[in-house]
Motif scaffolding. Structure first.
Motif, short mmCIF file in Angstrom:
data_model
loop_
_atom_site.label_atom_id
_atom_site.label_comp_id
_atom_site.label_asym_id
_atom_site.label_seq_id
_atom_site.Cartn_x
_atom_site.Cartn_y
_atom_site.Cartn_z
N GLY A 98 -14.00 -46.87 80.21
CA GLY A 98 -13.98 -47.69 81.43
C GLY A 98 -14.76 -48.99 81.24
O GLY A 98 -14.31 -50.06 81.64
N LEU A 99 -15.93 -48.88 80.61
CA LEU A 99 -16.73 -50.07 80.34
C LEU A 99 -16.07 -50.98 79.30
O LEU A 99 -16.16 -52.21 79.41
CB LEU A 99 -18.13 -49.68 79.88
N ILE A 100 -15.39 -50.39 78.33
CA ILE A 100 -14.67 -51.20 77.35
C ILE A 100 -13.57 -52.00 78.04
O ILE A 100 -13.43 -53.21 77.82
CB ILE A 100 -14.10 -50.33 76.21
N VAL A 101 -12.80 -51.35 78.91
CA VAL A 101 -11.74 -52.04 79.64
C VAL A 101 -12.33 -53.12 80.53
O VAL A 101 -11.84 -54.27 80.56
CB VAL A 101 -10.89 -51.04 80.45
N ALA A 102 -13.39 -52.80 81.26
CA ALA A 102 -14.04 -53.79 82.14
C ALA A 102 -14.56 -54.97 81.32
O ALA A 102 -14.40 -56.13 81.72
CB ALA A 102 -15.17 -53.14 82.92
N GLY A 103 -15.16 -54.69 80.17
CA GLY A 103 -15.68 -55.75 79.31
C GLY A 103 -14.57 -56.64 78.78
O GLY A 103 -14.72 -57.87 78.72
N LEU A 104 -13.45 -56.04 78.39
CA LEU A 104 -12.32 -56.83 77.90
C LEU A 104 -11.71 -57.69 79.00
O LEU A 104 -11.37 -58.86 78.77
CB LEU A 104 -11.26 -55.92 77.27
N LEU A 105 -11.57 -57.12 80.21
CA LEU A 105 -11.04 -57.90 81.33
C LEU A 105 -11.97 -59.05 81.69
O LEU A 105 -11.52 -60.18 81.93
CB LEU A 105 -10.82 -56.99 82.55
N LEU A 106 -13.27 -58.79 81.72
CA LEU A 106 -14.23 -59.85 82.02
C LEU A 106 -14.21 -60.92 80.93
O LEU A 106 -14.26 -62.12 81.22
CB LEU A 106 -15.63 -59.26 82.18
N SER A 107 -14.11 -60.50 79.67
CA SER A 107 -14.04 -61.47 78.56
C SER A 107 -12.80 -62.35 78.67
O SER A 107 -12.87 -63.56 78.45
CB SER A 107 -14.04 -60.73 77.22
N ALA A 108 -11.67 -61.74 79.03
CA ALA A 108 -10.44 -62.52 79.20
C ALA A 108 -10.61 -63.53 80.33
O ALA A 108 -10.18 -64.69 80.20
CB ALA A 108 -9.27 -61.59 79.49
N GLN A 109 -11.24 -63.13 81.42
CA GLN A 109 -11.45 -64.05 82.54
C GLN A 109 -12.41 -65.17 82.16
O GLN A 109 -12.22 -66.33 82.56
CB GLN A 109 -11.97 -63.29 83.76
N ILE A 110 -13.44 -64.87 81.39
CA ILE A 110 -14.37 -65.90 80.91
C ILE A 110 -13.63 -66.94 80.09
O ILE A 110 -13.81 -68.15 80.27
CB ILE A 110 -15.52 -65.26 80.11
N LEU A 111 -12.77 -66.48 79.18
CA LEU A 111 -12.00 -67.40 78.34
C LEU A 111 -11.03 -68.23 79.18
O LEU A 111 -10.89 -69.45 78.97
CB LEU A 111 -11.28 -66.63 77.24
#
Length: 123
Positions: A98-111
């Protein structure tokens, strides 16, 4: 006497990355505060000014690095904090992914945000 427990292996990779990201975040956060609270006061920060700053390669790299590093540092810290509190088994796996998915989604939004603020467009 109670034993000290940590999910970080002393001198392990996750232990080292948590400390390196903390050091990087302190430095970039100081730069961020200097730029946006002393050089440019909060009332003077505009979309156009942010776009101009983000179009500079060094500033762009620093802010993207700041966002991605903060994401990793936070996700890694939350996960290890929960493991230190006794999370294990299925719950540990659910939280991990769950944290991996959240981290990837947040990273995509940051980019996405960084590219748009630098004058790019995302369709």
């Amino acid at each position: 006497m109670s034993e000290r427990y940590s999910s970080f292996e002393p001198k392990g990779t996750r232990w080292l990355l948590q400390r390196l990201t903390a050091a990087f975040l302190v430095i970039v956060l100081a730069f961020h505060f200097m730029q946006l609270h002393f050089v440019n006061h909060a009332a003077d920060v505009t979309f156009a000014g942010t776009s101009a700053r983000m179009s500079q390669p060094g500033y762009f790299a620093a802010m993207v690095g700041f966002g991605l590093t903060a994401t990793f540092h936070g996700v890694n810290g939350v996960y290890n904090g929960l493991v230190n509190q006794g999370l294990d088994g299925t719950g540990k796996r659910v939280v991990k992914y769950g944290l991996i998915v959240a981290g990837l989604l947040l990273s995509a939004q940051i980019l996405r945000l960084a590219f748009v603020m630098a004058g790019g467009s995302i369709s």
